[in-house]
Design a protein around this motif. Structure first.
Motif, PDB file in Angstrom:
ATOM      1  N   ALA A 163       0.812  -1.219   0.000  1.00 15.23           N
ATOM      2  CA  ALA A 163       0.000   0.000   0.000  1.00 15.23           C
ATOM      3  C   ALA A 163       0.849   1.274   0.000  1.00 15.23           C
ATOM      4  CB  ALA A 163      -0.928   0.008   1.213  1.00 15.23           C
ATOM      5  N   LYS A 164       2.025   1.242   0.606  1.00 13.94           N
ATOM      6  CA  LYS A 164       2.833   2.464   0.719  1.00 13.94           C
ATOM      7  C   LYS A 164       3.320   2.976  -0.637  1.00 13.94           C
ATOM      8  CE  LYS A 164       7.368   0.415   1.670  1.00 13.94           C
ATOM      9  NZ  LYS A 164       7.960   0.715   0.403  1.00 13.94           N
ATOM     10  N   ASP A 165       3.256   2.137  -1.652  1.00 11.28           N
ATOM     11  CA  ASP A 165       3.670   2.560  -2.988  1.00 11.28           C
ATOM     12  C   ASP A 165       2.504   3.087  -3.825  1.00 11.28           C
ATOM     13  OD1 ASP A 165       6.339   1.900  -2.549  1.00 11.28           O
ATOM     14  OD2 ASP A 165       6.009  -0.191  -3.133  1.00 11.28           O
ATOM     15  N   CYS A 166       1.323   3.204  -3.237  1.00  9.45           N
ATOM     16  CA  CYS A 166       0.162   3.708  -3.970  1.00  9.45           C
ATOM     17  C   CYS A 166       0.411   5.150  -4.397  1.00  9.45           C
ATOM     18  CB  CYS A 166      -1.083   3.632  -3.088  1.00  9.45           C
ATOM     19  SG  CYS A 166      -2.564   4.261  -3.916  1.00  9.45           S
ATOM     20  N   PRO A 167       0.261   5.462  -5.681  1.00  7.75           N
ATOM     21  CA  PRO A 167       0.529   6.812  -6.173  1.00  7.75           C
ATOM     22  C   PRO A 167      -0.388   7.882  -5.575  1.00  7.75           C
ATOM     23  CG  PRO A 167       0.258   5.271  -8.001  1.00  7.75           C
ATOM     24  CD  PRO A 167      -0.065   4.535  -6.760  1.00  7.75           C
ATOM     25  N   ILE A 168      -1.511   7.508  -5.030  1.00 12.34           N
ATOM     26  CA  ILE A 168      -2.402   8.496  -4.408  1.00 12.34           C
ATOM     27  C   ILE A 168      -1.676   9.218  -3.283  1.00 12.34           C
ATOM     28  CG2 ILE A 168      -4.384   8.572  -2.820  1.00 12.34           C
ATOM     29  CD1 ILE A 168      -6.004   7.285  -4.879  1.00 12.34           C
ATOM     30  N   LEU A 169      -0.708   8.562  -2.666  1.00  6.71           N
ATOM     31  CA  LEU A 169       0.020   9.161  -1.556  1.00  6.71           C
ATOM     32  C   LEU A 169       0.911  10.325  -1.978  1.00  6.71           C
ATOM     33  CD1 LEU A 169       0.884   5.894   0.376  1.00  6.71           C
ATOM     34  CD2 LEU A 169      -0.800   7.647   1.005  1.00  6.71           C
ATOM     35  N   MET A 170       1.076  10.534  -3.271  1.00  8.27           N
ATOM     36  CA  MET A 170       1.867  11.674  -3.746  1.00  8.27           C
ATOM     37  C   MET A 170       1.109  12.988  -3.588  1.00  8.27           C
ATOM     38  SD  MET A 170       4.034  10.221  -6.980  1.00  8.27           S
ATOM     39  CE  MET A 170       2.738   9.385  -7.866  1.00  8.27           C
ATOM     40  N   GLY A 171      -0.202  12.924  -3.401  1.00  9.56           N
ATOM     41  CA  GLY A 171      -0.993  14.140  -3.225  1.00  9.56           C
ATOM     42  C   GLY A 171      -1.024  14.568  -1.769  1.00  9.56           C
ATOM     43  N   PRO A 172      -0.826  15.863  -1.497  1.00  3.90           N
ATOM     44  CA  PRO A 172      -0.843  16.322  -0.112  1.00  3.90           C
ATOM     45  C   PRO A 172      -2.202  16.061   0.543  1.00  3.90           C
ATOM     46  CG  PRO A 172      -0.602  18.173  -1.657  1.00  3.90           C
ATOM     47  CD  PRO A 172      -0.641  16.920  -2.459  1.00  3.90           C
ATOM     48  N   GLY A 173      -2.167  15.510   1.742  1.00  3.94           N
ATOM     49  CA  GLY A 173      -3.391  15.242   2.476  1.00  3.94           C
ATOM     50  C   GLY A 173      -4.078  13.940   2.104  1.00  3.94           C
ATOM     51  N   ASN A 174      -3.633  13.281   1.055  1.00  3.57           N
ATOM     52  CA  ASN A 174      -4.237  12.006   0.660  1.00  3.57           C
ATOM     53  C   ASN A 174      -3.786  10.906   1.615  1.00  3.57           C
ATOM     54  OD1 ASN A 174      -5.229  13.454  -1.480  1.00  3.57           O
ATOM     55  ND2 ASN A 174      -3.961  12.463  -3.023  1.00  3.57           N
ATOM     56  N   SER A 175      -4.563   9.845   1.697  1.00  2.00           N
ATOM     57  CA  SER A 175      -4.184   8.752   2.581  1.00  2.00           C
ATOM     58  C   SER A 175      -4.646   7.414   2.019  1.00  2.00           C
ATOM     59  CB  SER A 175      -4.785   8.958   3.976  1.00  2.00           C
ATOM     60  OG  SER A 175      -6.195   8.865   3.933  1.00  2.00           O
ATOM     61  N   VAL A 176      -4.021   6.375   2.532  1.00  2.00           N
ATOM     62  CA  VAL A 176      -4.359   5.009   2.176  1.00  2.00           C
ATOM     63  C   VAL A 176      -4.513   4.252   3.490  1.00  2.00           C
ATOM     64  CG1 VAL A 176      -3.495   2.897   1.089  1.00  2.00           C
ATOM     65  CG2 VAL A 176      -3.124   5.093  -0.021  1.00  2.00           C
ATOM     66  N   GLU A 177      -5.577   3.490   3.586  1.00  6.84           N
ATOM     67  CA  GLU A 177      -5.828   2.692   4.793  1.00  6.84           C
ATOM     68  C   GLU A 177      -5.806   1.223   4.414  1.00  6.84           C
ATOM     69  OE1 GLU A 177      -9.452   1.948   8.002  1.00  6.84           O
ATOM     70  OE2 GLU A 177      -9.478   3.743   6.748  1.00  6.84           O
ATOM     71  N   VAL A 178      -5.182   0.414   5.251  1.00  5.69           N
ATOM     72  CA  VAL A 178      -5.107  -1.022   5.029  1.00  5.69           C
ATOM     73  C   VAL A 178      -5.935  -1.707   6.110  1.00  5.69           C
ATOM     74  CG1 VAL A 178      -3.598  -3.041   4.908  1.00  5.69           C
ATOM     75  CG2 VAL A 178      -2.792  -0.828   4.054  1.00  5.69           C
ATOM     76  N   ARG A 179      -6.861  -2.547   5.680  1.00  2.61           N
ATOM     77  CA  ARG A 179      -7.711  -3.290   6.619  1.00  2.61           C
ATOM     78  C   ARG A 179      -7.726  -4.754   6.228  1.00  2.61           C
ATOM     79  NH1 ARG A 179     -11.767   0.120   8.970  1.00  2.61           N
ATOM     80  NH2 ARG A 179     -12.247  -1.717  10.207  1.00  2.61           N
ATOM     81  N   LYS A 180      -7.585  -5.616   7.199  1.00  2.00           N
ATOM     82  CA  LYS A 180      -7.689  -7.058   6.959  1.00  2.00           C
ATOM     83  C   LYS A 180      -9.162  -7.402   6.775  1.00  2.00           C
ATOM     84  CE  LYS A 180      -6.483 -11.468   9.060  1.00  2.00           C
ATOM     85  NZ  LYS A 180      -5.865 -12.076  10.241  1.00  2.00           N
ATOM     86  N   ILE A 181      -9.449  -8.231   5.795  1.00  4.39           N
ATOM     87  CA  ILE A 181     -10.830  -8.664   5.547  1.00  4.39           C
ATOM     88  C   ILE A 181     -11.090  -9.898   6.410  1.00  4.39           C
ATOM     89  CG2 ILE A 181     -12.434  -9.574   3.834  1.00  4.39           C
ATOM     90  CD1 ILE A 181     -10.904  -7.906   1.738  1.00  4.39           C
TER      91      ILE A 181
END
Length: 118
Positions: free
Chosen positions: A93-111
């Protein structure tokens, strides 16, 4: 191996935060490359983008326009991956390009399943 949900959040309301059509093309290319790298590792299960509009149903059954009227941050999409553990999923998840935008975030949840199959 277990399934993990990667939720991608970004600002969909602030005009200055919106990419130009050219920037959007670049971002989509970067996103596709990231997803393709997960596919190549045989860790991609599924995923999709979400519309910017939606409805929120509260516990009192009040239905309002959503998804988050009070905040700029919104759920943009998600993917489901297969990973060894949380650390493995977070490293993907840490390589998701969305993280390049200021204030953007990625959340990881186990299903975790709560429904039994017939």
């Amino acid at each position: 191996m277990e399934e993990y949900l990667i939720l991608m959040r970004l600002d969909i309301l602030t005009k200055e935060a919106q990419p130009s059509p050219e920037q959007l093309q670049i971002y989509m290319q970067q996103y596709q490359e990231w997803v393709n790298s997960i596919v190549e590792k045989k860790k991609f299960k599924s995923g999709t983008a979400l519309s910017t509009e939606g409805r929120v149903i509260q516990s009192d059954h009040l239905i309002t326009d959503g998804p988050y009227v009070e905040t700029k941050e919104s759920l943009a999409g998600f993917i489901i991956i297969i990973a060894n553990d949380f650390d493995d999923a977070a490293n993907i998840a840490k390589d998701c390009p969305i993280l390049m935008g200021p204030g953007n975030s990625v959340e990881v949840r186990k299903i975790v399943g709560i429904h039994l199959e017939d």
